[in-house]
Write a protein that holds these residues in place. Structure first.
Motif, mmCIF file in Angstrom:
data_model
loop_
_atom_site.group_PDB
_atom_site.id
_atom_site.type_symbol
_atom_site.label_atom_id
_atom_site.label_comp_id
_atom_site.label_asym_id
_atom_site.label_seq_id
_atom_site.Cartn_x
_atom_site.Cartn_y
_atom_site.Cartn_z
ATOM 1 N N ARG C 110 -28.250 6.907 -10.198
ATOM 2 C CA ARG C 110 -28.639 5.583 -10.683
ATOM 3 C C ARG C 110 -27.407 4.837 -11.131
ATOM 4 O O ARG C 110 -26.692 5.308 -12.017
ATOM 5 C CB ARG C 110 -29.555 5.697 -11.915
ATOM 6 C CG ARG C 110 -30.913 6.230 -11.658
ATOM 7 C CD ARG C 110 -31.825 5.858 -12.822
ATOM 8 N NE ARG C 110 -31.887 6.919 -13.815
ATOM 9 C CZ ARG C 110 -32.464 6.790 -15.004
ATOM 10 N NH1 ARG C 110 -32.982 5.615 -15.362
ATOM 11 N NH2 ARG C 110 -32.508 7.791 -15.857
ATOM 12 N N GLY C 112 -27.620 1.809 -12.484
ATOM 13 C CA GLY C 112 -27.997 0.926 -13.583
ATOM 14 C C GLY C 112 -28.232 -0.499 -13.119
ATOM 15 O O GLY C 112 -28.684 -1.335 -13.901
ATOM 16 N N VAL C 113 -27.925 -0.776 -11.883
ATOM 17 C CA VAL C 113 -28.211 -2.110 -11.326
ATOM 18 C C VAL C 113 -28.924 -1.946 -9.983
ATOM 19 O O VAL C 113 -29.023 -0.843 -9.446
ATOM 20 C CB VAL C 113 -26.936 -2.964 -11.165
ATOM 21 C CG1 VAL C 113 -26.325 -3.281 -12.523
ATOM 22 C CG2 VAL C 113 -25.933 -2.250 -10.275
ATOM 23 N N SER C 114 -29.403 -3.029 -9.449
ATOM 24 C CA SER C 114 -30.096 -2.991 -8.163
ATOM 25 C C SER C 114 -29.156 -2.504 -7.071
ATOM 26 O O SER C 114 -27.941 -2.676 -7.175
ATOM 27 C CB SER C 114 -30.615 -4.392 -7.829
ATOM 28 O OG SER C 114 -31.580 -4.786 -8.784
ATOM 29 N N ASN C 147 -39.162 8.108 -7.202
ATOM 30 C CA ASN C 147 -39.408 7.083 -8.212
ATOM 31 C C ASN C 147 -38.110 6.529 -8.790
ATOM 32 O O ASN C 147 -37.052 7.116 -8.670
ATOM 33 C CB ASN C 147 -40.359 7.608 -9.287
ATOM 34 C CG ASN C 147 -39.702 8.554 -10.236
ATOM 35 O OD1 ASN C 147 -38.826 8.178 -11.022
ATOM 36 N ND2 ASN C 147 -40.097 9.825 -10.166
ATOM 37 N N ARG C 148 -38.225 5.397 -9.432
ATOM 38 C CA ARG C 148 -37.107 4.607 -9.947
ATOM 39 C C ARG C 148 -36.139 5.387 -10.842
ATOM 40 O O ARG C 148 -34.973 5.007 -10.966
ATOM 41 C CB ARG C 148 -37.665 3.419 -10.735
ATOM 42 C CG ARG C 148 -38.531 3.838 -11.922
ATOM 43 C CD ARG C 148 -39.274 2.663 -12.536
ATOM 44 N NE ARG C 148 -40.304 2.181 -11.605
ATOM 45 C CZ ARG C 148 -41.085 1.130 -11.840
ATOM 46 N NH1 ARG C 148 -40.984 0.476 -13.002
ATOM 47 N NH2 ARG C 148 -41.983 0.761 -10.961
ATOM 48 N N TYR C 149 -36.662 6.431 -11.480
ATOM 49 C CA TYR C 149 -35.808 7.186 -12.391
ATOM 50 C C TYR C 149 -34.981 8.228 -11.647
ATOM 51 O O TYR C 149 -33.953 8.661 -12.124
ATOM 52 C CB TYR C 149 -36.646 7.896 -13.448
ATOM 53 C CG TYR C 149 -37.485 6.983 -14.288
ATOM 54 C CD1 TYR C 149 -36.931 6.298 -15.370
ATOM 55 C CD2 TYR C 149 -38.835 6.804 -14.019
ATOM 56 C CE1 TYR C 149 -37.711 5.464 -16.164
ATOM 57 C CE2 TYR C 149 -39.621 5.971 -14.798
ATOM 58 C CZ TYR C 149 -39.063 5.302 -15.870
ATOM 59 O OH TYR C 149 -39.832 4.486 -16.646
ATOM 60 N N GLU C 150 -35.472 8.670 -10.494
ATOM 61 C CA GLU C 150 -34.750 9.702 -9.760
ATOM 62 C C GLU C 150 -33.736 9.088 -8.803
ATOM 63 O O GLU C 150 -32.886 9.789 -8.267
ATOM 64 C CB GLU C 150 -35.739 10.617 -9.022
ATOM 65 C CG GLU C 150 -36.626 11.384 -10.000
ATOM 66 C CD GLU C 150 -37.357 12.566 -9.369
ATOM 67 O OE1 GLU C 150 -37.068 12.911 -8.219
ATOM 68 O OE2 GLU C 150 -38.214 13.143 -10.067
ATOM 69 N N HIS C 152 -32.113 4.854 -7.627
ATOM 70 C CA HIS C 152 -32.301 3.397 -7.623
ATOM 71 C C HIS C 152 -32.338 2.845 -6.201
ATOM 72 O O HIS C 152 -32.451 1.633 -6.017
ATOM 73 C CB HIS C 152 -31.183 2.709 -8.423
ATOM 74 C CG HIS C 152 -29.842 2.755 -7.750
ATOM 75 N ND1 HIS C 152 -29.182 3.941 -7.488
ATOM 76 C CD2 HIS C 152 -29.029 1.780 -7.273
ATOM 77 C CE1 HIS C 152 -28.032 3.686 -6.893
ATOM 78 N NE2 HIS C 152 -27.914 2.403 -6.747
#
Lengths: 282, 282, 282, 282
Positions: C110, C112-114, C147-150, C152
């Motif tokens: 991740r 931290g940004v798109s 998912n978003r946490y695993e 980005h």
């Protein structure tokens, strides 16, 4: 009335010596806490024989019925009272704990118009007398709302609660059925919420009356709501795969809704039990 | 038959000049793509008047019916053919696109036993003739399975598919209804899966026929399956809050299942439309 | 990749000789059609040993992985290509059919940004090379949105489809996972609808990664949509009840989500299989 | 804390004079009973200004936060106590009723291993002191379990109940969130059942934090269980469509999960409110 049980239609719809002898050991072999006996005809019941079998297998029982047309409480409350007293006596003789079901009318009773005050007054009079008789026998006495096609009188948990309060007896309980709730209530939980003060028994029946877990009933919502209200009553699995012609019209059973007895017992029963355990209901 | 429509029972069950004049502008004001007109009595219909109103409001239409008892196809196929031809002629005169519903029998028709080959043979003969008549008029012709209590003949999508293949006509479509599916199918999607090859129309009706979104129907599962099969047909909202006595018995309507017309239109309609958009069905 | 299988984390997360010898017969004893092997460390794998065991038990296999941080494709596409080629070679040596999983990045990656165009360009380059290598080895090659946490980078079926079309390879398939879909997709079915053209594999994992049937996943909706799109790929049960510390951070596993191995195999497995049979997926 | 409210992230994540002036009238225009203010930085808050606006619009308020890393209670309980006392003071000055959220740690705090006794002891010490300070200010004080990726410490209603009982304070309440429950609890209702004795607040957040009603949350089951336990607390809609970078990493927000503010307010809000009314929760 507590724990996990099964309606005996899985084995017989004729509660005579043969039916009882086949059913009670079979239900025991599936680890049932209780059975529900359909009292279609008290004349065929050998109460002492059933009582002995229940004791032998350490099995509890509940009886249920719908009134025959000549004794519908809405039009013939005295006939209904006579029929219910006879059934209550037989229930007590067998050593069962309660009589419930469509005790207020017929399965298939429909006038074609909304229920009238006169009908409800007659029903209330019959239920009051029956509840008194039940109390004298040490029995609980229940009323089961059914869907709009099986009865125009009591379709929802809210109506059942209203009727109990109209009668005023303290030993009438509400008996819900997930199959009927699926048609009549606004959400799987709503009937439970409305009936909660009087709810002591529930039929776990799939949306097509076939194998539990294979229909449209939302079992998580049903069990969660039962857990949330602190339900302590009986959970009775009911599937109709084997109905005699005399009840098929009222129940509208025209095709097999489960492939076999085994499908219900080997798939549906573990499904319902596992989920009841998940919600700590059994 | 495409887009989002509504059954006109929301405004009238009597399709005469007054009913049409009240309904068509009202449906247009809610942005409907089409209306479904219940053809209970073709004699009251002023077809030219309806056609003019439909054109004026750029509104499309579908007609539906159940056969009257004297013309049930299972026992009187010739009577059924006559009734259906008359209804198809009126449908064409109004400028509607299709005739559908319980075109194979009565709402409330039940013999008490399983359907027989003779009944299905009669029905197939009637449907074949009606489909041919419809084709000559440029109309689509549908059959709607209904729940076990409203009919013992066609209760599931699988049965409807079987019957269409038995008839062999290429212009009979299946018309499903979520209210009936909720009772009869093994899961909200199963009837759609079984009917997919012939499915062109679906009633969006809540589990109690009240406000959509407030019952037990699993709308996500229904819409998702429609999207997955590439459904391009008509989506017709149906709620029964206003029924005349002559149809109440068959439909078993004894109590108001929605608090008001407004509850259905202001809560149920946006719910169904938003979700249909979510699944890109409209 | 077809039929009903299981992720081997149920028995081991270390695919060495001991892990393989314990897992393959165990999976066979539960009647699995295939197993999914986590290729965390190809160095520990004795490919000939696994291949012999698979043949002996008539078991098919799929391999899966996430890239280690030093080889994340978004920043080090050449490192990713090297890692994937090694894993594909080992997959082929074992006689497995496909390599899939988070083949485009890390579990836990991740920024931290798109995601940026540069990241996707790097990933596309790595996937293109890996897909070519897979094709030369006769292997299918998959990507699994998580998912978003695993991660980005790829969270939805729609994104996976977009990425495959960006790469342009014809042998990259989408591998969905119900656990991730439950967090990321708009309805249980939506990811399936978006991914349908490329979908060949799905993890059947409960909402908490515990016992299937005891969480919030809507299995009817999932299976119904799979049936509706004509899904023919592999259905792989996945529950994480036994994770080594090196993967616990990325997967965020802090507590046992099922009471035991037996709970998953004796309750969850029959639940998933019965329902897959109900929708005729197996 | 009762009625139906909304998290102010719909309008601002910076609670300064501008944010407050934009948000409070806007929330009032949607008929909210209360707002939830994210206290990310108490220094920017003009408490008197907020209090005046709240009074002017007859609006109630709740504050929420997650601890900054330098004050995580698990490792720095004294730092946490200081941070919480400051936030509680500001909460009281604004005229809000409660402080809640991840008051026991950080959003994104994860050690990579299961929580230890030492961590919980530190947290309990911090919560005890904060609860005492809250009581002195006349405030309620809540803890919100979040999913495994946002925190390794409190993921379920059961854990929250356990922690409250460990602390022993009588004014700590549980604050649930349907988004987190959808990942962590065994069924949508289970966290509510476990937390029921202390539950006073719930975030109504869709499974993807987007438009309520368009995800996988089972709202009927959630609301039914709330109704069944007699829930009287606050229902706060929460959708994250507008997050500043400093919180995006912990919340893992990489893409817009709703098409627009309007989609949430015009579709999601009526959906949640209608259903809350159906279950008589508002």
């Amino acid at each position: 009335m507590e724990g996990f049980g099964v309606h005996t239609s899985m084995w017989t719809m004729h509660w005579d010596r043969d039916g009882a002898a086949r059913t009670i050991p079979a239900a025991a072999s599936y680890g049932m806490d209780f059975i529900e006996i359909a009292l279609l005809n008290t004349a065929t019941v050998d109460a002492a024989h059933t009582r002995a079998l229940l004791e032998q297998h350490d099995m509890r029982a509940v009886c249920s019925l719908g009134l025959p047309q000549e004794s519908w409480a809405s039009v013939n409350p005295d006939g209904a009272i006579g029929h219910l007293k006879d059934a209550l006596d037989k229930t007590a003789e067998m050593g069962a704990e309660a009589l419930s079901g469509v005790t207020y009318g017929g399965i298939g009773e429909r006038t074609g118009v909304s229920p009238t005050d006169a009908e409800y007054d007659n029903i209330a009079r019959a239920l009051e007398a029956a509840a008194k008789h039940a109390k004298a026998r040490g029995l609980a006495f229940g009323i089961e709302p059914v869907n709009r096609y099986e009865n125009h009188l009591l379709n929802t948990g809210w109506q059942a609660k209203w009727l109990i309060e109209k009668v005023g007896a303290d030993n009438i309980f509400i008996h819900l059925d997930t199959y009927h709730m699926n048609i009549e209530e606004k959400g799987a939980a709503n009937g439970i919420l409305d009936a909660r003060d009087h709810l002591r028994y529930i039929h776990l029946s799939e949306s097509d009356r076939g194998t539990p877990g294979e229909g449209t009933c939302d079992w998580d919502e049903i069990y969660a709501t039962l857990a949330a209200i602190g339900f302590k009553g009986g959970l009775a699995m009911e599937s109709f795969i084997n109905m005699p012609p005399e009840v098929a019209y009222g129940l509208a059973i025209w095709r097999p809704v489960a492939p076999s007895f085994e499908a219900v017992m080997d798939k549906g029963l573990p499904f319902l039990r596992n989920k009841a355990q998940q919600y700590r209901l059994i």
